[in-house]
Structures are given as structure tokens and as C-alpha cells.
Design a protein around this motif. Structure first.
Motif, short mmCIF file in Angstrom:
data_model
loop_
_atom_site.label_atom_id
_atom_site.label_comp_id
_atom_site.label_asym_id
_atom_site.label_seq_id
_atom_site.Cartn_x
_atom_site.Cartn_y
_atom_site.Cartn_z
N GLN A 233 0.84 -1.20 0.00
CA GLN A 233 0.00 0.00 0.00
C GLN A 233 0.88 1.25 0.00
O GLN A 233 0.64 2.20 -0.77
N CYS A 240 3.10 6.30 -6.90
CA CYS A 240 2.15 7.28 -7.43
C CYS A 240 2.68 8.70 -7.26
O CYS A 240 2.60 9.53 -8.18
N PHE A 275 -5.61 -4.20 -5.87
CA PHE A 275 -6.39 -2.97 -5.73
C PHE A 275 -5.47 -1.76 -5.62
O PHE A 275 -5.73 -0.71 -6.22
N ARG A 276 -4.36 -1.87 -4.85
CA ARG A 276 -3.44 -0.74 -4.69
C ARG A 276 -2.79 -0.38 -6.03
O ARG A 276 -2.60 0.81 -6.33
N GLU A 279 -5.58 1.22 -8.27
CA GLU A 279 -5.90 2.53 -7.73
C GLU A 279 -4.81 3.53 -8.09
O GLU A 279 -5.08 4.69 -8.43
N CYS A 280 -3.55 3.09 -8.02
CA CYS A 280 -2.42 3.94 -8.38
C CYS A 280 -2.51 4.35 -9.86
O CYS A 280 -2.30 5.52 -10.20
N VAL A 282 -5.19 4.57 -11.69
CA VAL A 282 -6.31 5.51 -11.84
C VAL A 282 -5.88 6.91 -11.43
O VAL A 282 -6.17 7.91 -12.11
N ARG A 283 -5.17 7.02 -10.32
CA ARG A 283 -4.72 8.34 -9.84
C ARG A 283 -3.74 8.99 -10.81
O ARG A 283 -3.65 10.21 -10.88
N GLU A 287 -6.83 5.21 -16.68
CA GLU A 287 -7.94 4.33 -16.32
C GLU A 287 -8.04 3.14 -17.26
O GLU A 287 -8.44 2.04 -16.84
N ALA A 290 -5.76 0.55 -15.98
CA ALA A 290 -6.32 -0.05 -14.77
C ALA A 290 -7.45 -1.00 -15.10
O ALA A 290 -7.56 -2.09 -14.52
N ASN A 305 -13.76 -4.19 -3.10
CA ASN A 305 -12.99 -3.01 -3.51
C ASN A 305 -12.66 -3.04 -4.99
O ASN A 305 -12.74 -2.00 -5.67
N LEU A 309 -14.18 -0.43 -7.81
CA LEU A 309 -13.29 0.38 -8.63
C LEU A 309 -13.54 0.12 -10.11
O LEU A 309 -13.55 1.06 -10.92
#
Length: 412
Positions: A233, A240, A275-276, A279-280, A282-283, A287, A290, A305, A309
Motif C-alpha cells: 500500500q 504514485c 487494488f493498490r 488505484e495507483c 487511476v490516480r 484508467e 487499470a 474493492n 473500482l
């Protein structure tokens, strides 16, 4: 009968000896230079017996005197050991009471008069440390190293413990890394090293150490999973942050992709780690990447989760994304989170009727603020304002119910 016979024998011997002494006194002459000494045999023997008795009494008196002197100042090695042990016991008692300065004084005195003992020096070092005298603590540790050769590991562990307790993390890390090189399989050293990495937020080093901790059973499976999840995480969060400072898209994503490429096959199947990573991405504004990663792994490692997402992001082909989501219904036909994700994907594809069906079915299975909001927006778009308002109100009501209820005194 035997006792009486022995008594008669002893009386007879006494009479015989008395008769000999009366009839024959004997004669002893001792001459040395111009001096002579004359005595009867029995007189000489009596003198020898008396002299031996006086010498015996003198020795007893000397022992008593020495023992009395040892109470104040130990003279013999045995007395020193006894005195040292008493001082150590008193020092340990003061240590347990938290009287650090008194404990250090007693323990140090015990080490100085008795045989150098490792436990004396280490306890004195801890007492000095607790008293805030770090220089004295270091001195006691140096004395322990000098006076008790072969105790390097015990001294090093104590030093690391003291450094950790005083929050000197960098020093503790150096001490433990040195110990780890010499004793790579020592469980307690590994455990302390793990603590230092966590407190220093050195997640990369912790992640490297975790396989050894698991192999040597320093930590159990649950703790290993928790630490591994936490480490990745933080590592993906760092990746990121590094990526955001780069201008080119490929350069932004590179740190996260490098970290993902280093993972084992089993780690890539872990829902939390996946997920981490997603999510990274996406940030970082990719996308589509991801969505591709999630579509590849969701069949093997499904989680709330991940599907939540997946329903929020947009891939290159929205229709293909919706079809893949619908394929997951075969295994999870009554999953409210999956139905919510499908409703959102249907909205992105402008399939209003299908979206409404998925969202209402999800709502029947589980009341959820997100579902109420999605239905409220959908029905507003369809000009069903009354139903839309009802869904918004229900969502607000549910959100209020889930909020923490403060005590009355806190609200006044």
C-alpha cells in the motif's frame, strides 16, 4: 552388650596407661646450642596437646574475625562473591521498583567487587538508560564487551533495545544490521529489525525482509499478510507520488509498473495488492490500463474493492467492459456490489433501462447510499422527479443513520 564390652575395654586401657605413667615417667632432653630442655615423656605429651588446643582456638578466632571484617569489606574470593551477589539482588530489586539511579549504583558496585558478570553490566546499562544517563549506559555496555568476551550478541541486542526505546531509530538500524550480518537466522534480531523498518517507514526493506520472517516463522501468516499488504500500500503510494512529478505519461506510470513487475505470481493474485496497483494507475490518469489489469485478474481474485473500482473507471471499450462485468454474474448472481458496478457501467453505455434494473436489484439485496444516489441521478435524467426525490431522501436518511451518534453532552 557390645557397648558395655567397649566401655570395659576403654576403662582397662586407661588403667594400663595410668600404671605405665606411674611406674615409668620417661625422660626427654632437647639440646640446641647452649640451651637445653628437659621434661618427662608425659609432660611433653601434655604440652603438645595443650599447644594444639590453643592453636585450634586461635584459628577459630581468626576465622570469626575475618568473617566479621568481610561484612564491611570482603577479603576472600568467596566473601567477594557473596557480597557481589547481595548487591546484585538489591540492585535488581531497585530496578524492578524503577529506582534507576540506586539500581545502577548497586549493580555497578556488584560488578566491581565480584567476578565480572554480563548480567550485572547489562542491567546497569539499562538502569542508566532509564535514568536518562545515556553516556553512562554506553560506558557500561563497553565494559560488558571488555570484561565478558564472547557476549557480542547479547550486548548488541541490549544496545538495540535501548536505542529503540529512546527512539534513536537510525542507530538501532545500524546496530541490528550489523548483528543480522553475523547472525542472519536469529529470530529476535529479525523481529527487532522488522520493528525498525516499520517505524522508519522503510517499506522497501520490510518487503525484502518479509519472506525470511515467514520462512523462519518469526511472524505468523496473518501478521505476514497484514505487513505485506501495508508495505505494498505504501510502496504503490510512493510510486504514485513519484509518477506525478513526471511529465510524460509513460514516465508517470513507470514506477508503478516496475513495482508490479517485481511481484510474484501469488502476490499479483492478492486482492489488496491488486487494488493498490489499479488505484495507483487511476490516480495517474491511466484508467484504461487499470481497467485492463482488473479485467485480467478479477475472475481469480474478486473483492468488493476491486469490483467497486471497476464500476467507476472507464476503459477504452465501454461495451466490452460491461460485457465482462456481466460475465461475472454467472458466479455471483446475487452480489449487490457487482450489481452496483454493472448499473454504473450500464449508465456509461447509456443503457438506462438496464442500469435501472441492475441498481434496483442491488438495492433489494442491500440498502446502500451509493445505489440511492445513482438511482436518484438516473431518474432525474429520465424526468421522474418524484421517484428521484424519494431515492435521494432515502439515501440521506441512510447516511444519517450510519453517522456516529454523539453523546448529548457533546452536542450541547
Amino acid at each position: 552388650m557390645k557397648g558395655f564390652a567397649l566401655f570395659l575395654l576403654l576403662v582397662s586401657a586407661c588403667f594400663l596407661l595410668a600404671n605405665i605413667m606411674v611406674n615409668d615417667h620417661g625422660y626427654i632432653l632437647v639440646a640446641y646450642d647452649n640451651m637445653t630442655f628437659e621434661s618427662s615423656l608425659w609432660g611433653m605429651m601434655l604440652l603438645v596437646v595443650i599447644s594444639a588446643g590453643v592453636l585450634w582456638l586461635a584459628l577459630i578466632a581468626l576465622k570469626i574475625l575475618l568473617s566479621m571484617l568481610s561484612i564491611v569489606y570482603p577479603v576472600s574470593s568467596h566473601a567477594k562473591k557473596i557480597k557481589s551477589r547481595k548487591l546484585f539482588d538489591r540492585g535488581l530489586a531497585e530496578f524492578t521498583k524503577g529506582n534507576w539511579r540506586r539500581a545502577e549504583k548497586l549493580l555497578g558496585h556488584a560488578a566491581s567487587i565480584g567476578d565480572p558478570s554480563l548480567i550485572n553490566y547489562l542491567a546497569a546499562a539499562k538502569a542508566s538508560h532509564e535514568a536518562g544517563n545515556f553516556e553512562a549506559s554506553a560506558t557500561w555496555l563497553r565494559l560488558a564487551d571488555t570484561k565478558t568476551p564472547g557476549a557480542e550478541m547479547a550486548i548488541g541486542i541490549t544496545q538495540a533495545q535501548l536505542q529503540l526505546s529512546s527512539n534513536h531509530l537510525e542507530q538501532a538500524l545500524a546496530t541490528l544490521q550489523s548483528l543480522h550480518k553475523k547472525y542472519p537466522r536469529h529470530a529476535y534480531i529479525l523481529k527487532m529489525l522488522k520493528q525498525v523498518y516499520v517505524r522508519l517507514h522503510d517499506w522497501q526493506s520490510l518487503e525484502t525482509l518479509l519472506p525470511k520472517l515467514r520462512k523462519l516463522k518469526v511472524i505468523n501468516e496473518d501478521e505476514h499478510h497484514q505487513l505485506e499488504t501495508k508495505a505494498f500500500q505504501e510502496l504503490f503510494a510512493q510510486a504514485c507520488n513519484y509518477g506525478r512529478n513526471r511529465s510524460a505519461l509513460e514516465d508517470r506510470v513507470q514506477p508503478a509498473n516496475d513495482l508490479w513487475a517485481k511481484l510474484s505470481h501469488s502476490q499479483k493474485k492478492d486482492p489488496e495488492i491488486l487494488f493498490r496497483y489499479a488505484e495507483c494507475l487511476v490516480r495517474l490518469g491511466v484508467e484504461d490500463k487499470a481497467e485492463s489489469v482488473l479485467r485480467t485478474h478479477l475472475n481469480q481474485c474478486f473483492s468488493e474493492n476491486l469490483i467497486r473500482l471497476y464500476g467507476k473507471i472507464s476503459g477504452i471499450d465501454l461495451k466490452k467492459q460491461l460485457l465482462f462485468g456481466e460475465s461475472l454474474l454467472n458466479k455471483r448472481p446475487n452480489d449487490p456490489e457487482l450489481l452496483l458496478a454493472l448499473g454504473r457501467l450500464a449508465l456509461k453505455n447509456e443503457l438506462w433501462g438496464k442500469a435501472r434494473e441492475y441498481l434496483e436489484t442491488s438495492l433489494k439485496l442491500r440498502r446502500c447510499v451509493d445505489v440511492y444516489n445513482e438511482l436518484g441521478h438516473l431518474l432525474t435524467h429520465l424526468d421522474e422527479f418524484e421517484a428521484s426525490a424519494r431515492y435521494f431522501q432515502e439515501g440521506l436518511k441512510l447516511a444519517a443513520e450510519s453517522a456516529t451518534q454523539l453523546p448529548l453532552s457533546a452536542r450541547l
